[in-house]
Design a protein around this motif. Structure first.
Motif, PDB file in Angstrom:
ATOM      1  N   LEU A  13       0.853  -1.196   0.000  1.00 10.52           N
ATOM      2  CA  LEU A  13       0.000   0.000   0.000  1.00 10.52           C
ATOM      3  C   LEU A  13       0.886   1.242   0.000  1.00 10.52           C
ATOM      4  CD1 LEU A  13      -2.712   1.556   0.328  1.00 10.52           C
ATOM      5  CD2 LEU A  13      -2.400   1.336   2.806  1.00 10.52           C
ATOM      6  N   LEU A  14       0.571   2.167  -0.889  1.00 10.28           N
ATOM      7  CA  LEU A  14       1.240   3.467  -0.900  1.00 10.28           C
ATOM      8  C   LEU A  14       0.233   4.503  -0.411  1.00 10.28           C
ATOM      9  CD1 LEU A  14       3.017   3.293  -4.386  1.00 10.28           C
ATOM     10  CD2 LEU A  14       3.707   2.268  -2.203  1.00 10.28           C
ATOM     11  N   ALA A  15       0.629   5.248   0.601  1.00  8.71           N
ATOM     12  CA  ALA A  15      -0.264   6.259   1.171  1.00  8.71           C
ATOM     13  C   ALA A  15       0.594   7.381   1.718  1.00  8.71           C
ATOM     14  CB  ALA A  15      -1.116   5.659   2.292  1.00  8.71           C
ATOM     15  N   HIS A  16       0.345   8.605   1.299  1.00  6.35           N
ATOM     16  CA  HIS A  16       1.159   9.717   1.803  1.00  6.35           C
ATOM     17  C   HIS A  16       1.091   9.779   3.325  1.00  6.35           C
ATOM     18  CE1 HIS A  16       3.308  13.461   1.660  1.00  6.35           C
ATOM     19  NE2 HIS A  16       2.348  14.091   2.318  1.00  6.35           N
ATOM     20  N   ASN A  17      -0.111   9.633   3.850  1.00  5.06           N
ATOM     21  CA  ASN A  17      -0.313   9.779   5.290  1.00  5.06           C
ATOM     22  C   ASN A  17      -0.098   8.437   6.009  1.00  5.06           C
ATOM     23  OD1 ASN A  17      -1.194  10.425   7.849  1.00  5.06           O
ATOM     24  ND2 ASN A  17      -2.985  11.564   7.140  1.00  5.06           N
ATOM     25  N   PRO A  18       0.836   8.381   6.964  1.00  7.44           N
ATOM     26  CA  PRO A  18       1.075   7.118   7.685  1.00  7.44           C
ATOM     27  C   PRO A  18      -0.146   6.632   8.467  1.00  7.44           C
ATOM     28  CG  PRO A  18       2.723   8.789   8.306  1.00  7.44           C
ATOM     29  CD  PRO A  18       1.735   9.459   7.395  1.00  7.44           C
ATOM     30  N   LYS A  19      -1.116   7.511   8.687  1.00  6.58           N
ATOM     31  CA  LYS A  19      -2.327   7.091   9.402  1.00  6.58           C
ATOM     32  C   LYS A  19      -3.049   5.976   8.669  1.00  6.58           C
ATOM     33  CE  LYS A  19      -3.189  11.370  11.911  1.00  6.58           C
ATOM     34  NZ  LYS A  19      -3.906  12.641  11.960  1.00  6.58           N
ATOM     35  N   ALA A  20      -2.751   5.808   7.390  1.00  4.63           N
ATOM     36  CA  ALA A  20      -3.371   4.725   6.607  1.00  4.63           C
ATOM     37  C   ALA A  20      -2.981   3.349   7.157  1.00  4.63           C
ATOM     38  CB  ALA A  20      -2.947   4.832   5.147  1.00  4.63           C
ATOM     39  N   PHE A  21      -1.914   3.297   7.937  1.00  3.12           N
ATOM     40  CA  PHE A  21      -1.457   2.004   8.446  1.00  3.12           C
ATOM     41  C   PHE A  21      -2.484   1.367   9.379  1.00  3.12           C
ATOM     42  CE2 PHE A  21       1.317  -0.585  11.378  1.00  3.12           C
ATOM     43  CZ  PHE A  21       1.639  -1.556  10.452  1.00  3.12           C
ATOM     44  N   VAL A  22      -3.301   2.169  10.032  1.00  2.00           N
ATOM     45  CA  VAL A  22      -4.316   1.614  10.938  1.00  2.00           C
ATOM     46  C   VAL A  22      -5.247   0.683  10.147  1.00  2.00           C
ATOM     47  CG1 VAL A  22      -6.249   2.191  12.458  1.00  2.00           C
ATOM     48  CG2 VAL A  22      -4.169   3.582  12.499  1.00  2.00           C
ATOM     49  N   ALA A  23      -5.723   1.161   8.996  1.00  2.00           N
ATOM     50  CA  ALA A  23      -6.604   0.331   8.155  1.00  2.00           C
ATOM     51  C   ALA A  23      -5.815  -0.773   7.455  1.00  2.00           C
ATOM     52  CB  ALA A  23      -7.306   1.205   7.119  1.00  2.00           C
ATOM     53  N   ALA A  24      -4.585  -0.467   7.080  1.00  2.00           N
ATOM     54  CA  ALA A  24      -3.761  -1.468   6.371  1.00  2.00           C
ATOM     55  C   ALA A  24      -3.466  -2.661   7.267  1.00  2.00           C
ATOM     56  CB  ALA A  24      -2.460  -0.825   5.900  1.00  2.00           C
ATOM     57  N   GLU A  25      -3.176  -2.368   8.526  1.00  2.00           N
ATOM     58  CA  GLU A  25      -2.837  -3.449   9.473  1.00  2.00           C
ATOM     59  C   GLU A  25      -4.066  -4.308   9.763  1.00  2.00           C
ATOM     60  OE1 GLU A  25      -2.990  -5.389  13.031  1.00  2.00           O
ATOM     61  OE2 GLU A  25      -3.670  -3.305  13.154  1.00  2.00           O
ATOM     62  N   GLU A  26      -5.246  -3.671   9.814  1.00  2.00           N
ATOM     63  CA  GLU A  26      -6.489  -4.438  10.031  1.00  2.00           C
ATOM     64  C   GLU A  26      -6.706  -5.445   8.911  1.00  2.00           C
ATOM     65  OE1 GLU A  26      -9.588  -1.550  10.384  1.00  2.00           O
ATOM     66  OE2 GLU A  26      -8.978  -0.952  12.415  1.00  2.00           O
ATOM     67  N   ARG A  27      -6.262  -5.083   7.711  1.00  2.00           N
ATOM     68  CA  ARG A  27      -6.415  -5.974   6.548  1.00  2.00           C
ATOM     69  C   ARG A  27      -5.261  -6.945   6.401  1.00  2.00           C
ATOM     70  NH1 ARG A  27      -9.022  -3.662   1.144  1.00  2.00           N
ATOM     71  NH2 ARG A  27     -10.831  -2.647   2.020  1.00  2.00           N
ATOM     72  N   GLY A  28      -4.220  -6.750   7.178  1.00  2.00           N
ATOM     73  CA  GLY A  28      -3.048  -7.623   7.084  1.00  2.00           C
ATOM     74  C   GLY A  28      -2.166  -7.331   5.890  1.00  2.00           C
ATOM     75  N   ILE A  29      -2.249  -6.105   5.373  1.00  2.38           N
ATOM     76  CA  ILE A  29      -1.371  -5.725   4.244  1.00  2.38           C
ATOM     77  C   ILE A  29       0.080  -5.773   4.728  1.00  2.38           C
ATOM     78  CG2 ILE A  29      -0.717  -3.799   2.725  1.00  2.38           C
ATOM     79  CD1 ILE A  29      -3.689  -3.023   2.640  1.00  2.38           C
ATOM     80  N   PRO A  30       0.921  -6.555   4.052  1.00  2.00           N
ATOM     81  CA  PRO A  30       2.267  -6.770   4.605  1.00  2.00           C
ATOM     82  C   PRO A  30       3.178  -5.549   4.616  1.00  2.00           C
ATOM     83  CG  PRO A  30       1.985  -7.954   2.510  1.00  2.00           C
ATOM     84  CD  PRO A  30       0.639  -7.432   2.899  1.00  2.00           C
ATOM     85  N   LEU A  31       2.990  -4.626   3.649  1.00  6.63           N
ATOM     86  CA  LEU A  31       3.883  -3.459   3.640  1.00  6.63           C
ATOM     87  C   LEU A  31       3.132  -2.198   3.216  1.00  6.63           C
ATOM     88  CD1 LEU A  31       6.754  -2.241   3.892  1.00  6.63           C
ATOM     89  CD2 LEU A  31       7.112  -2.820   1.486  1.00  6.63           C
ATOM     90  N   THR A  32       3.255  -1.163   4.055  1.00  9.43           N
ATOM     91  CA  THR A  32       2.719   0.160   3.725  1.00  9.43           C
ATOM     92  C   THR A  32       3.887   1.141   3.698  1.00  9.43           C
ATOM     93  OG1 THR A  32       0.600  -0.317   4.819  1.00  9.43           O
ATOM     94  CG2 THR A  32       1.149   2.009   4.490  1.00  9.43           C
ATOM     95  N   LEU A  33       3.934   1.960   2.657  1.00  9.76           N
ATOM     96  CA  LEU A  33       4.987   2.970   2.544  1.00  9.76           C
ATOM     97  C   LEU A  33       4.354   4.358   2.588  1.00  9.76           C
ATOM     98  CD1 LEU A  33       7.175   1.344  -0.279  1.00  9.76           C
ATOM     99  CD2 LEU A  33       7.537   1.260   2.204  1.00  9.76           C
ATOM    100  N   SER A  34       4.906   5.215   3.457  1.00  5.66           N
ATOM    101  CA  SER A  34       4.344   6.555   3.644  1.00  5.66           C
ATOM    102  C   SER A  34       5.438   7.594   3.802  1.00  5.66           C
ATOM    103  CB  SER A  34       3.468   6.591   4.912  1.00  5.66           C
ATOM    104  OG  SER A  34       2.337   5.774   4.757  1.00  5.66           O
ATOM    105  N   GLY A  35       4.998   8.854   3.771  1.00  5.35           N
ATOM    106  CA  GLY A  35       5.913   9.978   4.006  1.00  5.35           C
ATOM    107  C   GLY A  35       5.214  10.984   4.900  1.00  5.35           C
ATOM    108  N   HIS A  36       5.081  12.216   4.419  1.00 10.32           N
ATOM    109  CA  HIS A  36       4.280  13.270   5.024  1.00 10.32           C
ATOM    110  C   HIS A  36       4.929  13.961   6.237  1.00 10.32           C
ATOM    111  CE1 HIS A  36       0.809  15.674   5.894  1.00 10.32           C
ATOM    112  NE2 HIS A  36       0.484  15.033   6.996  1.00 10.32           N
TER     113      HIS A  36
END
Ligand code: FE2
Length: 284
Positions: free
Chosen positions: A199-222
């Motif tokens: 998952l690519l998401a500028h805002n690291p807050k996206a990790f809350v939803a990503a982790e609920e789905r078990g997405i193995p890697l989220t990349l963020s900045g911001h």
């Protein structure tokens, strides 16, 4: 959602606020100091931050995949063409399988986009160069930024997911700028019901939803890593509105990497070097 697609008037106000902030906090102090702030800022070497993460949810077919992650270029007054080319050359030298650009490509004006994308078109990777937009890309004309990315041969992702590398390829999702945890979650739901691999998401807050789905890697900045951080603990920094503000986080089989990024809107970095991250993902 209020920050999902800001109305024209709201965007105009945000643009003018950012312009005033840029004039008083960046251009004016830099002019008073005779250009020293900007010169020092862009003289800092760009660090290559190499990391390897493992997850049981990472597809075995892509074990060992190397991703170059660049974010927060903020192309404009502080970061011009010369510095941009330093960053691009650094990414090319990594020779990654996939390149991820996680937003704030331009600092203020979308009119910077044509030159920026002319240079970003030099980036090539076996599985593609993927882009999501950040809040600064939305200040002026986000469509110009998105179109520039597409015309440069990059793959902009706006609340969607695509297979990188063919029918059985890596499932890469990307969400547009969203300010809050619920707004990030809402955008992620638009990407489809399947679990993305990346998952690519500028805002690291996206990790809350990503982790609920078990997405193995989220990349963020911001966050820019807070720009000013304690040497002993870089998570003690000037970001007070984000719990996930710098570096690597790990919950069960999900990883998040929040990069310091290469640029900024304010010309000061202390214990927080500009960086390009190189992530190697392992299947467990
Ligand atoms: Fe940024």
């Amino acid at each position: 959602m209020s920050d999902a697609k800001p109305p024209k008037r709201k965007r105009k106000i945000a643009y003018h606020t950012a312009t005033v902030r840029n004039a008083f906090l960046t251009k004016l102090p830099d002019a008073i100091m005779g250009g020293v702030l900007k010169r020092r800022h862009v003289a800092q070497p760009i660090e290559i931050a190499e990391h390897a993460f493992a997850s049981a949810n990472w597809p075995r077919d892509f074990d060992g995949l190397r991703i170059a992650h660049i974010s927060d270029i903020h192309f404009g007054h502080l970061l011009g063409e010369e510095r941009l080319m330093q960053a691009i050359d650094a990414v090319r030298a990594v020779n990654a399988d996939l390149i991820a650009i996680t937003g704030d490509l331009v600092d203020l004006s979308a009119h910077e986009a044509p030159l920026l994308f002319e240079r970003l078109a030099l980036l090539k990777a076996r599985l593609g160069v993927f882009v999501v937009l950040g809040n600064h890309d939305h200040l002026d004309h986000p469509r110009i930024v998105g179109r520039g990315a597409r015309e440069a041969g990059l793959i902009p992702l706006v609340d969607e997911s695509v297979r990188a590398g063919g029918r059985d390829g890596l499932l890469v999702a990307g969400i547009d700028w969203a300010k809050s945890i619920p707004a990030c979650g809402q955008r992620l739901r638009k990407c489809g019901t399947g679990r993305a691999d990346l998952l690519l998401a500028h805002n690291p807050k996206a990790f809350v939803a990503a982790e609920e789905r078990g997405i193995p890697l989220t990349l963020s900045g911001h966050t820019h890593g807070g720009q000013v951080a304690r040497r002993a603990n870089r998570r003690h920094n000037l970001v007070f509105t984000q719990r996930l503000n710098a570096g690597h986080y790990h919950v069960r089989e999900s990883h998040l990497y929040v990069t310091n990024g290469v640029g900024a809107w304010f010309p000061l970095r202390v214990n927080c070097p500009p960086e390009i991250a190189v992530i190697e993902m392992r299947a467990r």
